[in-house]
Design a protein around this motif. Structure first.
Motif, PDB file in Angstrom:
ATOM      1  N   SER A 162      79.446 -98.296 -55.382  1.00  0.00           N
ATOM      2  CA  SER A 162      78.481 -98.459 -54.292  1.00  0.00           C
ATOM      3  C   SER A 162      77.519 -99.615 -54.552  1.00  0.00           C
ATOM      4  N   ASP A 163      77.507-100.161 -55.766  1.00  0.00           N
ATOM      5  CA  ASP A 163      76.622-101.279 -56.079  1.00  0.00           C
ATOM      6  C   ASP A 163      77.179-102.619 -55.588  1.00  0.00           C
ATOM      7  N   ALA A 164      78.474-102.668 -55.299  1.00  0.00           N
ATOM      8  CA  ALA A 164      79.079-103.914 -54.836  1.00  0.00           C
ATOM      9  C   ALA A 164      78.482-104.308 -53.496  1.00  0.00           C
ATOM     10  N   SER A 165      78.287-105.596 -53.310  1.00  0.00           N
ATOM     11  CA  SER A 165      77.708-106.093 -52.064  1.00  0.00           C
ATOM     12  C   SER A 165      78.226-107.503 -51.832  1.00  0.00           C
ATOM     13  N   VAL A 166      78.898-107.711 -50.708  1.00  0.00           N
ATOM     14  CA  VAL A 166      79.448-109.032 -50.408  1.00  0.00           C
ATOM     15  C   VAL A 166      79.273-109.331 -48.925  1.00  0.00           C
ATOM     16  N   THR A 167      78.093-109.791 -48.524  1.00  0.00           N
ATOM     17  CA  THR A 167      77.858-110.028 -47.100  1.00  0.00           C
ATOM     18  C   THR A 167      77.727-111.497 -46.733  1.00  0.00           C
ATOM     19  N   ARG A 168      77.305-112.330 -47.624  1.00  0.00           N
ATOM     20  CA  ARG A 168      77.040-113.727 -47.274  1.00  0.00           C
ATOM     21  C   ARG A 168      78.318-114.421 -46.803  1.00  0.00           C
ATOM     22  N   GLY A 169      78.331-114.784 -45.535  1.00  0.00           N
ATOM     23  CA  GLY A 169      79.449-115.538 -44.979  1.00  0.00           C
ATOM     24  C   GLY A 169      80.676-114.728 -44.636  1.00  0.00           C
ATOM     25  N   LEU A 170      80.659-113.430 -44.963  1.00  0.00           N
ATOM     26  CA  LEU A 170      81.863-112.633 -44.750  1.00  0.00           C
ATOM     27  C   LEU A 170      81.732-111.711 -43.548  1.00  0.00           C
ATOM     28  N   GLY A 171      82.857-111.466 -42.921  1.00  0.00           N
ATOM     29  CA  GLY A 171      82.954-110.466 -41.871  1.00  0.00           C
ATOM     30  C   GLY A 171      83.768-109.281 -42.343  1.00  0.00           C
ATOM     31  N   VAL A 172      84.776-109.566 -43.206  1.00  0.00           N
ATOM     32  CA  VAL A 172      85.685-108.522 -43.682  1.00  0.00           C
ATOM     33  C   VAL A 172      85.888-108.651 -45.182  1.00  0.00           C
ATOM     34  N   ASP A 173      85.835-107.528 -45.870  1.00  0.00           N
ATOM     35  CA  ASP A 173      86.146-107.452 -47.291  1.00  0.00           C
ATOM     36  C   ASP A 173      87.306-106.467 -47.423  1.00  0.00           C
ATOM     37  N   CYS A 174      88.459-106.949 -47.817  1.00  0.00           N
ATOM     38  CA  CYS A 174      89.649-106.101 -47.933  1.00  0.00           C
ATOM     39  C   CYS A 174      90.021-105.931 -49.399  1.00  0.00           C
ATOM     40  N   ILE A 175      90.027-104.694 -49.847  1.00  0.00           N
ATOM     41  CA  ILE A 175      90.423-104.371 -51.221  1.00  0.00           C
ATOM     42  C   ILE A 175      91.867-103.903 -51.184  1.00  0.00           C
ATOM     43  N   VAL A 176      92.698-104.475 -52.024  1.00  0.00           N
ATOM     44  CA  VAL A 176      94.091-104.062 -52.122  1.00  0.00           C
ATOM     45  C   VAL A 176      94.257-103.337 -53.449  1.00  0.00           C
ATOM     46  N   VAL A 177      94.516-102.037 -53.369  1.00  0.00           N
ATOM     47  CA  VAL A 177      94.741-101.229 -54.579  1.00  0.00           C
ATOM     48  C   VAL A 177      96.249-101.183 -54.787  1.00  0.00           C
ATOM     49  N   ASP A 178      96.735-102.081 -55.633  1.00  0.00           N
ATOM     50  CA  ASP A 178      98.182-102.272 -55.768  1.00  0.00           C
ATOM     51  C   ASP A 178      98.779-101.559 -56.981  1.00  0.00           C
ATOM     52  N   ASP A 179      98.427-100.294 -57.134  1.00  0.00           N
ATOM     53  CA  ASP A 179      98.954 -99.541 -58.280  1.00  0.00           C
ATOM     54  C   ASP A 179     100.184 -98.706 -57.925  1.00  0.00           C
ATOM     55  N   ASP A 225      87.637-113.878 -36.091  1.00  0.00           N
ATOM     56  CA  ASP A 225      87.061-113.328 -34.869  1.00  0.00           C
ATOM     57  C   ASP A 225      86.307-112.023 -35.112  1.00  0.00           C
ATOM     58  N   ILE A 226      86.191-111.617 -36.357  1.00  0.00           N
ATOM     59  CA  ILE A 226      85.399-110.441 -36.711  1.00  0.00           C
ATOM     60  C   ILE A 226      84.090-110.967 -37.297  1.00  0.00           C
ATOM     61  N   THR A 276      74.668-111.099 -40.266  1.00  0.00           N
ATOM     62  CA  THR A 276      74.653-112.372 -40.984  1.00  0.00           C
ATOM     63  C   THR A 276      75.392-113.477 -40.244  1.00  0.00           C
ATOM     64  N   GLY A 277      76.194-113.100 -39.255  1.00  0.00           N
ATOM     65  CA  GLY A 277      77.011-114.088 -38.555  1.00  0.00           C
ATOM     66  C   GLY A 277      78.251-114.482 -39.328  1.00  0.00           C
ATOM     67  N   GLY A 278      78.427-113.912 -40.518  1.00  0.00           N
ATOM     68  CA  GLY A 278      79.597-114.221 -41.330  1.00  0.00           C
ATOM     69  C   GLY A 278      80.871-113.735 -40.667  1.00  0.00           C
ATOM     70  N   LYS A 279      81.943-114.523 -40.831  1.00  0.00           N
ATOM     71  CA  LYS A 279      83.203-114.121 -40.221  1.00  0.00           C
ATOM     72  C   LYS A 279      84.418-114.412 -41.090  1.00  0.00           C
ATOM     73  N   MET A 280      84.205-114.762 -42.332  1.00  0.00           N
ATOM     74  CA  MET A 280      85.330-115.031 -43.230  1.00  0.00           C
ATOM     75  C   MET A 280      85.940-113.724 -43.732  1.00  0.00           C
TER      76      MET A 280
END
Length: 189
Positions: A116-133, A92-93, A98-102
């Motif tokens: 800052s060079d990372a880019s992930v927009t195609r098909g996505l609404g949310v990008d969650c990074i888990v820093v598990d250190d 629902d986000i 792009t209309g992406g919502k995954m």
């Protein structure tokens, strides 16, 4: 669940008292994080009082629910939280460009926060990074130095950075700048 509802009620009541004491309240902040503004990072109290929630605020609700369901503050179960986010996410986000919502959830190291060079927009609404250190803490993180996906190619994305003591969430505007920043600290039980 009762505890979460009680906390939400207290937060809403506090927000109402704070807003009435402060007078006119600003509706969110659409300024980039590089602009000096005392309201540039929203708090949970401010997000509870709006009618239309931003995508960052919507994801915060998922983060809180996943942390609660996995008892994250006691277990530190990063893998469980990642799985739970996928299980409860309802697509629902929506990325307004792009209309992406995954939802995309991945493990990364803290050095990735300055990518800052990372880019992930195609098909996505949310990008969650888990820093598990188990060491990187939101309370010690200088969010002005976090540049993950802060570029025009990532416009419309919600970026969430999950750390041991909280989650830092922001959206990318059409110019590639951070907006609607939220820092949420998990409460130890």
């Amino acid at each position: 669940m009762v505890r979460v509802k009680s906390i939400l009620i207290v937060v809403i009541v506090c927000a109402v008292f704070l807003l009435s004491a402060c007078g006119k309240s600003e509706e969110g902040s659409n300024q980039p994080s590089s602009t000096q503004n005392s309201n540039s990072i929203q708090t949970v109290q401010e997000t509870e009082n709006k009618e239309e929630k931003t995508n960052a605020e919507k994801f915060l609700e998922y983060a809180i629910k996943a942390a609660d369901l996995r008892n994250f503050t006691k277990t530190g179960n990063y893998a469980g939280v990642m799985t739970t986010l996928h299980d409860i996410y309802e697509e629902d986000i929506v990325n307004p460009y792009t209309g992406g919502k995954m939802l995309y959830v991945m493990n990364r190291t803290r050095t990735y926060l300055k990518n800052s060079d990372a880019s992930v927009t195609r098909g996505l609404g949310v990008d969650c990074i888990v820093v598990d250190d188990y060491m990187t803490q939101l309370k010690k993180l200088d969010t002005s130095e976090v540049t993950y996906c802060v570029n025009p190619e990532s416009k419309g994305m919600v970026i969430a950075i999950w750390l041991i003591d909280g989650v830092y969430i922001y959206e990318i505007d059409e110019n590639g700048q951070k907006i609607n920043e939220i820092k949420h600290f998990f409460e130890k039980e």
